[in-house]
Every structure is written in structure tokens, then in C-alpha cells.
Design a protein around this motif. Structure first.
Motif, short mmCIF file in Angstrom:
data_model
loop_
_atom_site.label_atom_id
_atom_site.label_comp_id
_atom_site.label_asym_id
_atom_site.label_seq_id
_atom_site.Cartn_x
_atom_site.Cartn_y
_atom_site.Cartn_z
N ARG A 84 -11.18 37.13 -56.64
CA ARG A 84 -11.39 36.43 -57.91
C ARG A 84 -10.94 34.97 -57.88
N THR A 85 -9.81 34.72 -57.21
CA THR A 85 -9.24 33.37 -57.27
C THR A 85 -9.08 32.71 -55.91
N GLY A 86 -9.11 33.48 -54.85
CA GLY A 86 -8.84 32.92 -53.52
C GLY A 86 -7.36 32.84 -53.21
N ILE A 87 -6.53 33.32 -54.12
CA ILE A 87 -5.07 33.29 -53.92
C ILE A 87 -4.65 34.54 -53.17
N THR A 88 -3.85 34.35 -52.14
CA THR A 88 -3.34 35.50 -51.39
C THR A 88 -1.94 35.82 -51.88
N SER A 89 -1.61 37.08 -51.79
CA SER A 89 -0.29 37.56 -52.16
C SER A 89 0.19 38.46 -51.03
N GLU A 90 1.34 39.02 -51.19
CA GLU A 90 1.94 39.88 -50.16
C GLU A 90 1.23 41.24 -50.13
N THR A 91 0.65 41.60 -48.97
CA THR A 91 0.09 42.94 -48.82
C THR A 91 1.14 43.81 -48.12
N LEU A 92 1.09 45.08 -48.41
CA LEU A 92 2.08 46.02 -47.87
C LEU A 92 1.38 47.06 -47.02
N ALA A 93 2.02 47.43 -45.94
CA ALA A 93 1.48 48.48 -45.08
C ALA A 93 1.63 49.81 -45.81
N ALA A 94 0.53 50.51 -46.02
CA ALA A 94 0.58 51.73 -46.82
C ALA A 94 0.33 52.98 -45.99
N GLU A 95 -0.40 52.85 -44.91
CA GLU A 95 -0.85 54.02 -44.16
C GLU A 95 0.29 54.88 -43.64
N GLU A 96 1.35 54.25 -43.16
CA GLU A 96 2.43 55.04 -42.57
C GLU A 96 3.15 55.90 -43.61
N PHE A 97 3.13 55.48 -44.87
CA PHE A 97 3.84 56.25 -45.89
C PHE A 97 3.14 57.57 -46.20
N ILE A 98 1.82 57.57 -46.23
CA ILE A 98 1.11 58.83 -46.48
C ILE A 98 1.29 59.77 -45.30
N PHE A 99 1.31 59.21 -44.10
CA PHE A 99 1.54 60.02 -42.90
C PHE A 99 2.95 60.63 -42.92
N MET A 100 3.95 59.79 -43.23
CA MET A 100 5.33 60.28 -43.29
C MET A 100 5.50 61.32 -44.39
N ALA A 101 4.86 61.09 -45.54
CA ALA A 101 4.96 62.05 -46.65
C ALA A 101 4.44 63.41 -46.22
N GLY A 102 3.28 63.42 -45.56
CA GLY A 102 2.72 64.68 -45.08
C GLY A 102 3.61 65.34 -44.05
N LEU A 103 4.13 64.56 -43.13
CA LEU A 103 4.99 65.09 -42.08
C LEU A 103 6.27 65.70 -42.67
N VAL A 104 6.91 65.00 -43.58
CA VAL A 104 8.14 65.51 -44.19
C VAL A 104 7.84 66.74 -45.04
N PHE A 105 6.69 66.76 -45.72
CA PHE A 105 6.33 67.94 -46.50
C PHE A 105 6.15 69.15 -45.59
N ILE A 106 5.50 68.97 -44.45
CA ILE A 106 5.33 70.07 -43.50
C ILE A 106 6.68 70.55 -43.01
N ILE A 107 7.58 69.63 -42.70
CA ILE A 107 8.92 70.01 -42.25
C ILE A 107 9.65 70.78 -43.35
#
Length: 176
Positions: free
Chosen positions: A135-158
Motif C-alpha cells: 500500500r505504501t512502500g514502507i517496510t517494517s520488521e518481518t518475523l520468522a514464523a515457520e519455526e514456531f508452528i514446527f516447534m508447537a507441533g513437536l512439543v505437542f507430540i512430545i
């Protein structure tokens, strides 16, 4: 017996390292909050918000968008710190003679749900950042998200493995 003491030592080292990481993340969340508060009073502080993060262009575009971006950063740091706090609790509850307890299972499930929450907040932040860029061309801080869903699944399995361990352990206690 030697492996038992080695396992105990590893758990103790992990306990200390987790405390250090927890304190570091709490300091990070606090530093972002304090620098945000300073930037509200002194707009010049936006140029160097936290770890050379410059959100001046975003603040000039919209104070609301700026506040949302900073809120996501604080939320992620705080949620990760809470996950580490839960890990500290789990490590303090582990008993090597009787490792499968319902308390540890419940803490592991909380950890997995909170990691899922971190993933959700990171995805929302990244979508907002993409929207701002388009919309504006302004960049902001992006966060790595993929590892959190993987860790959530792994910890849930454990946690489910631990839950089954609790069931087997209680069956064995009943048969003895």
C-alpha cells in the motif's frame, strides 16, 4: 549410574541456560517498550528504536501502524519469554526416577499452545507488513514464523508421548 548423573548435569545446565535466555527475552521486551515510550515523547528516537530498528517512515505515515508494529515486536518477545518460563517450570518438575507426571504433561501442552500463539502473532505481523509494503512502500520488521508452528507441533507430540507414559506408569503402579 554414571548416565543418571550425566543426565542430571545436562538438565541442570539446560535449566541455567533457559533462565539466561528468559531474562534476555524479558530485557528485550522491556527495552522495546521503553524505547517506544521514549519515541512517543521524542519522535527523534524512532530512528534508533531498538537494535538499530528505524521505523521513522512508518511513524510519519501512521502512528497507529507504528504502534501496531511495535506491539507485535513486544508481544513476540513476551510470548517467547513466557514459553521459556514454562520450560523452566517443566525442567524443575522433571524427576528422573519418575519422569512421566501429569504436571509435566500439562506444562508441555501449555508450551505447545503458546508456541502456536507466537506463530499466529508472527503471521499477523508479517501480513500487516506485506500490506504496508504493497500500500505504501514502507517496510517494517518481518518475523520468522515457520519455526514456531514446527516447534508447537513437536512439543505437542512430545506432550502426548508423556501423557501415554503417565498412563503406562499408573497402570504399572496399579498392578504392583
Amino acid at each position: 549410574m554414571k548416565t543418571d548423573t550425566k543426565t542430571k548435569q545436562i538438565l541442570q545446565v539446560m535449566h541455567v541456560l533457559t533462565w539466561i535466555a528468559f531474562i534476555g527475552l524479558m530485557i528485550e521486551a522491556g527495552a522495546i517498550l521503553v524505547s517506544y515510550a521514549v519515541s512517543c515523547v521524542n519522535p527523534e528516537a524512532v530512528k534508533n528504536l531498538y537494535k538499530d530498528l528505524n521505523l521513522e517512515e512508518l511513524r510519519e505515515f501512521s502512528f497507529w501502524q507504528y504502534t501496531m508494529s511495535v506491539s507485535f515486536l513486544v508481544a513476540i518477545s513476551g510470548m517467547k519469554a513466557y514459553v521459556l518460563f514454562l520450560v523452566i517450570q517443566a525442567l524443575s518438575k522433571v524427576n528422573l526416577e519418575n519422569p512421566f507426571t501429569i504436571e509435566v504433561v500439562l506444562i508441555l501442552e501449555k508450551i505447545s499452545y503458546n508456541l502456536l500463539g507466537v506463530w499466529i502473532v508472527a503471521v499477523i505481523n508479517n501480513r500487516q507488513t506485506e500490506w504496508l509494503l504493497r500500500r505504501t512502500g514502507i517496510t517494517s520488521e518481518t518475523l520468522a514464523a515457520e519455526e514456531f508452528i514446527f516447534m508447537a507441533g513437536l512439543v505437542f507430540i512430545i506432550s502426548q508421548v508423556f501423557k501415554r507414559g503417565v498412563e503406562i506408569q499408573s497402570e504399572n503402579d496399579l498392578t504392583v
